[in-house]
Design a protein around this motif. Structure first.
Motif, PDB file in Angstrom:
ATOM      1  N   ASP A 140       0.849  -1.192   0.000  1.00 58.55           N
ATOM      2  CA  ASP A 140       0.000   0.000   0.000  1.00 58.55           C
ATOM      3  C   ASP A 140       0.888   1.246   0.000  1.00 58.55           C
ATOM      4  OD1 ASP A 140      -2.148  -1.665   0.103  1.00 58.55           O
ATOM      5  OD2 ASP A 140      -2.546  -1.372   2.243  1.00 58.55           O
ATOM      6  N   VAL A 142       0.930   5.343   0.950  1.00 55.28           N
ATOM      7  CA  VAL A 142       0.262   6.464   1.624  1.00 55.28           C
ATOM      8  C   VAL A 142       0.563   7.723   0.822  1.00 55.28           C
ATOM      9  CG1 VAL A 142       0.068   7.805   3.742  1.00 55.28           C
ATOM     10  CG2 VAL A 142       0.503   5.336   3.869  1.00 55.28           C
ATOM     11  N   SER A 148      -4.258   5.720   2.245  1.00 55.63           N
ATOM     12  CA  SER A 148      -3.550   4.500   1.843  1.00 55.63           C
ATOM     13  C   SER A 148      -4.228   3.912   0.607  1.00 55.63           C
ATOM     14  CB  SER A 148      -3.570   3.488   2.984  1.00 55.63           C
ATOM     15  OG  SER A 148      -2.884   2.311   2.620  1.00 55.63           O
TER      16      SER A 148
END
Length: 432
Positions: A140, A142, A148
């Motif tokens: 993921d 950010v 995210s």
């Protein structure tokens, strides 16, 4: 009279059931052990035996130009067997008949030139650079707003896929990927990926990471690997080699690594971890003379790794070429392997071939091997990692190479037929 007819009917039904069971189980079981195609070298001679109720018959018009068959050419022996002696290269067809009447299977016999290889046994280091980059993880990202995002997973990308191109630019390595994405300025990119040998595309918009302000795809990739194994054979005429007997796969994903380029390097054994039930042992080695590779790696396949040796500089007392054996020549019984252990020299160890799995197509688990040599059992516990590729020799012919250990019994393992390996190396061209 009625009782007699009933008994007669019951007898006929019983005999019918018997013959149906006989042919469906016994006969088909025997026939399925007969290969649909096999190779035989010029200069060799074999006897094909057909058990009742099967017989071989000749159906090729050109047979007597290719094979010398027990007289007369057009008939089988009384027991259904045939003695075949190759005359010249080519192919001929035989037919298996049930009860000598019902055609069931055609067997193609290929007469090919005799192939000889130098058996290996040397410990080698293998360095492989992948064609593209293997995806070993999805992450993921950010973004600058603190959100995210899983852009790779949402685009249908999976662990085990190989990234080949970005915007039609061929990927060189992990650093190259980072450079292309960094220069994208957040514009959508088209990824060309491969999964199960099939290419597909995915359009992805890179995300600017809150952490460092760099544009990212959320991919963890691997572009190279290295390990230690055993050389299986070297073909003096062509300079080609085969090793390992199984594929080099990624340690995290289990995916077969495609080869862009690679090298074979000399290796020294530094330690041995003994194999135990449920826990495979391992040969640990180190590369040396790294700047002077002994060969070029060209192929990584389920049947081993292959390429070209620059020279055969190994101190191998078994350097004399040996003919290869085809699967119909391999018998259950004593054999030996060549491998390198703690003295860093090739040693000979006794084994037994306990099962031969006749195969119509190339597969790695062709034989089951049991270590019988007390010296090897004392030192390694049997077959351990790093011994993959060790050549198996029987009756002065190279019959195969070790591929895998049986985890629950390290004294046993699988072997691959040498005919599959020389074919994968491109040596046994029937037209050469």
């Amino acid at each position: 009279m009625k009782i007699y007819r009933k008994l007669k009917t019951i007898t006929v039904i019983s005999l019918s059931i018997f013959f149906i069971g006989f042919f469906s189980m016994g006969v088909l079981g025997l026939i399925n052990k007969i290969p649909t195609e096999f190779n035989i070298s010029v200069g060799d001679e074999i006897m094909l035996q057909a058990q009742f109720p099967m017989k071989y018959s000749i159906i090729s018009d050109n047979l007597n130009k290719i094979l010398e068959v027990n007289e007369p050419y057009s008939q089988s022996n009384e027991d259904g067997s045939l003695r075949l002696k190759p005359i010249t290269k080519g192919s001929a067809d035989l037919q298996v008949k049930i009860l000598g009447l019902i055609p069931y299977r055609t067997v193609k016999v290929n007469v090919i030139p005799k192939i000889e290889v130098v058996p290996g046994g040397e410990s080698i280091g293998v360095k492989l650079n992948t064609d593209g980059a293997l995806i070993i993880g999805l992450a993921d990202i950010v973004d600058e707003r603190g959100n995210s995002q899983s852009i790779a997973a949402n685009s249908g990308i999976k662990i085990g896929d190989t990234l080949i191109k970005i915007n039609d630019i061929k990927v060189k390595n992990a650093a190259h990927i980072s450079e292309i994405i960094k220069n994208s300025n957040g514009n959508e990119v088209t990824l060309t990926l491969k999964r199960n040998d099939k290419e597909f595309k995915a359009n992805v918009i890179p995300i600017q990471s809150q952490e460092d302000g760099q544009y990212r795809l959320g991919l963890w990739v691997r572009d190279k690997t290295a390990g230690v194994g055993t050389l299986s054979f070297f073909h003096m005429e062509s300079g080609k080699f085969g090793a390992l007997g199984h594929a080099i796969t990624d340690v995290d994903t289990g995916a077969l690594l495609s080869v862009k380029n690679g090298e074979i390097i000399k290796s020294k054994v530094v330690s041995i971890e003994e194999g135990k039930r449920g826990k495979p042992g391992e040969i640990r080695g180190v590369f040396y003379e790294i700047s002077n590779p002994i060969g070029k790696l060209e192929k990584n396949t389920p049947l081993g790794v292959y390429g070209q040796l620059f020279f055969n500089s190994f101190d191998n007392k078994y350097k004399k070429p040996m003919p290869i054996a085809y699967q119909h020549e391999i018998k259950e019984g004593p054999a030996y392997i060549l491998t390198t252990l703690d003295h860093n020299k090739i040693e000979k160890f006794d084994v037994e071939i306990t099962k031969v799995n006749f195969q119509t197509k190339a597969e790695a688990k062709s034989m089951i091997i049991k270590v019988t040599d007390k010296n090897l059992l004392d030192r390694t516990g049997g077959i351990i990692q790093g011994m993959s590729g060790s050549p198996i020799i029987q009756n002065d012919k190279v019959v195969g190479a070790i591929t895998h250990v049986l985890v629950n019994d390290p004294t046993k393992g699988y072997g691959i037929f040498i005919e599959w390996m020389v074919s994968e190396a491109g040596i046994n061209d029937k037209n050469r």
